[in-house]
Every structure is written in structure tokens, then in C-alpha cells.
Design a protein around this motif. Sequence first.
Motif, PDB file in Angstrom:
ATOM      1  N   THR A  77      22.155-153.371  31.875  1.00 47.41           N
ATOM      2  CA  THR A  77      23.340-152.709  32.415  1.00 47.41           C
ATOM      3  C   THR A  77      24.035-153.606  33.428  1.00 47.41           C
ATOM      4  N   PHE A  78      23.269-154.211  34.323  1.00 46.46           N
ATOM      5  CA  PHE A  78      23.844-155.113  35.315  1.00 46.46           C
ATOM      6  C   PHE A  78      24.523-156.298  34.634  1.00 46.46           C
ATOM      7  N   SER A  79      23.868-156.884  33.640  1.00 47.43           N
ATOM      8  CA  SER A  79      24.449-158.026  32.938  1.00 47.43           C
ATOM      9  C   SER A  79      25.725-157.627  32.203  1.00 47.43           C
ATOM     10  N   GLY A  80      25.731-156.448  31.594  1.00 44.53           N
ATOM     11  CA  GLY A  80      26.912-155.978  30.890  1.00 44.53           C
ATOM     12  C   GLY A  80      28.088-155.756  31.816  1.00 44.53           C
ATOM     13  N   GLY A 124      26.345-151.539  25.437  1.00 41.23           N
ATOM     14  CA  GLY A 124      25.980-150.722  24.283  1.00 41.23           C
ATOM     15  C   GLY A 124      24.486-150.744  24.021  1.00 41.23           C
ATOM     16  N   TYR A 125      23.877-151.929  24.120  1.00 46.45           N
ATOM     17  CA  TYR A 125      22.427-152.027  23.921  1.00 46.45           C
ATOM     18  C   TYR A 125      21.669-151.285  25.016  1.00 46.45           C
ATOM     19  N   ALA A 126      22.159-151.356  26.254  1.00 46.99           N
ATOM     20  CA  ALA A 126      21.504-150.640  27.353  1.00 46.99           C
ATOM     21  C   ALA A 126      21.581-149.128  27.132  1.00 46.99           C
ATOM     22  N   VAL A 127      22.720-148.646  26.675  1.00 49.21           N
ATOM     23  CA  VAL A 127      22.862-147.216  26.392  1.00 49.21           C
ATOM     24  C   VAL A 127      21.950-146.809  25.239  1.00 49.21           C
ATOM     25  N   ALA A 144      24.791-144.498  17.460  1.00 43.50           N
ATOM     26  CA  ALA A 144      25.352-145.371  18.492  1.00 43.50           C
ATOM     27  C   ALA A 144      25.389-146.825  18.037  1.00 43.50           C
ATOM     28  N   ILE A 145      24.431-147.253  17.243  1.00 41.02           N
ATOM     29  CA  ILE A 145      24.439-148.622  16.725  1.00 41.02           C
ATOM     30  C   ILE A 145      25.635-148.838  15.820  1.00 41.02           C
TER      31      ILE A 145
END
Length: 122
Positions: free
Chosen positions: A13-16, A36-39, A75-76
Motif C-alpha cells: 500500500t505504501f509503495s502504491g 490493486g494487489y494490496a487490496v 478484483a483481479i
Amino acid sequence: MELLYSLCVGVMTFSGVFLCLRGRTFPVVMGLMMLGYAVNLFLFSTGRLSLDGAAILGKSEAYADPLPQALVLTAIVIGFAMTAFAVILSMRARADLGNDFVDGKEPPGRPKQSVSRWSTKQ
């Protein structure tokens, strides 16, 4: 295991968010993908992390919750479509504006770059 999982979600999330705040379009697209990957990982964790859970009811006492798995699969697909749209939008903006900055303007104090042979503007 939960600490490592939550740490991975937090770092992603931080990186995004960090990448989404960049000035060029490619890091913004990468940041959207990371978010998106974090979610997806967060949604998957809502089904409770468990080992040895059966996917079929009646085969064991503990079974895997199918709802978070269905949410992550959806979501993917949505994330892939959003990424494809953002890439095409950034390519179109690059072709129309001649640069890949998010706001379409060169930052002040930056030397003007020559138009490349791949650019549509001459």
C-alpha cells in the motif's frame, strides 16, 4: 504469519501510494497496480488465514470461505482491465502531448528534450 501478511499489505500500500504521487505516467500506472494487489491481499485475508481448510463442504470440520476467493477473482479481472485502460490512456497522452508527465507540462528548470523518432509530433 498474520504479522508478515499485514506487513506485506502495508508495504504494498505504501509503495502504491508513493508511486501514484510521481510526476510521470508509468510510475502512476505501476502504483495503481500495486494498490490493486494490496487490496486483493486484504480481501483475501478477510476470509481468515487458515491452513488445511477444505474447499468442499463436508470433507472436514474446517473449510475455506469461498466469498473472499470470489471477490479476489473479480478484483483481479477488474484490476487487469483498469491497468490496460490506464496504459492505453498514458500512451495516448504521450502521443498527443509529446511528454509523459501527468499534468502534460515540463517542470520548470528542466532542459527541453528533443522529439524522438517514435513521437507522432514532428
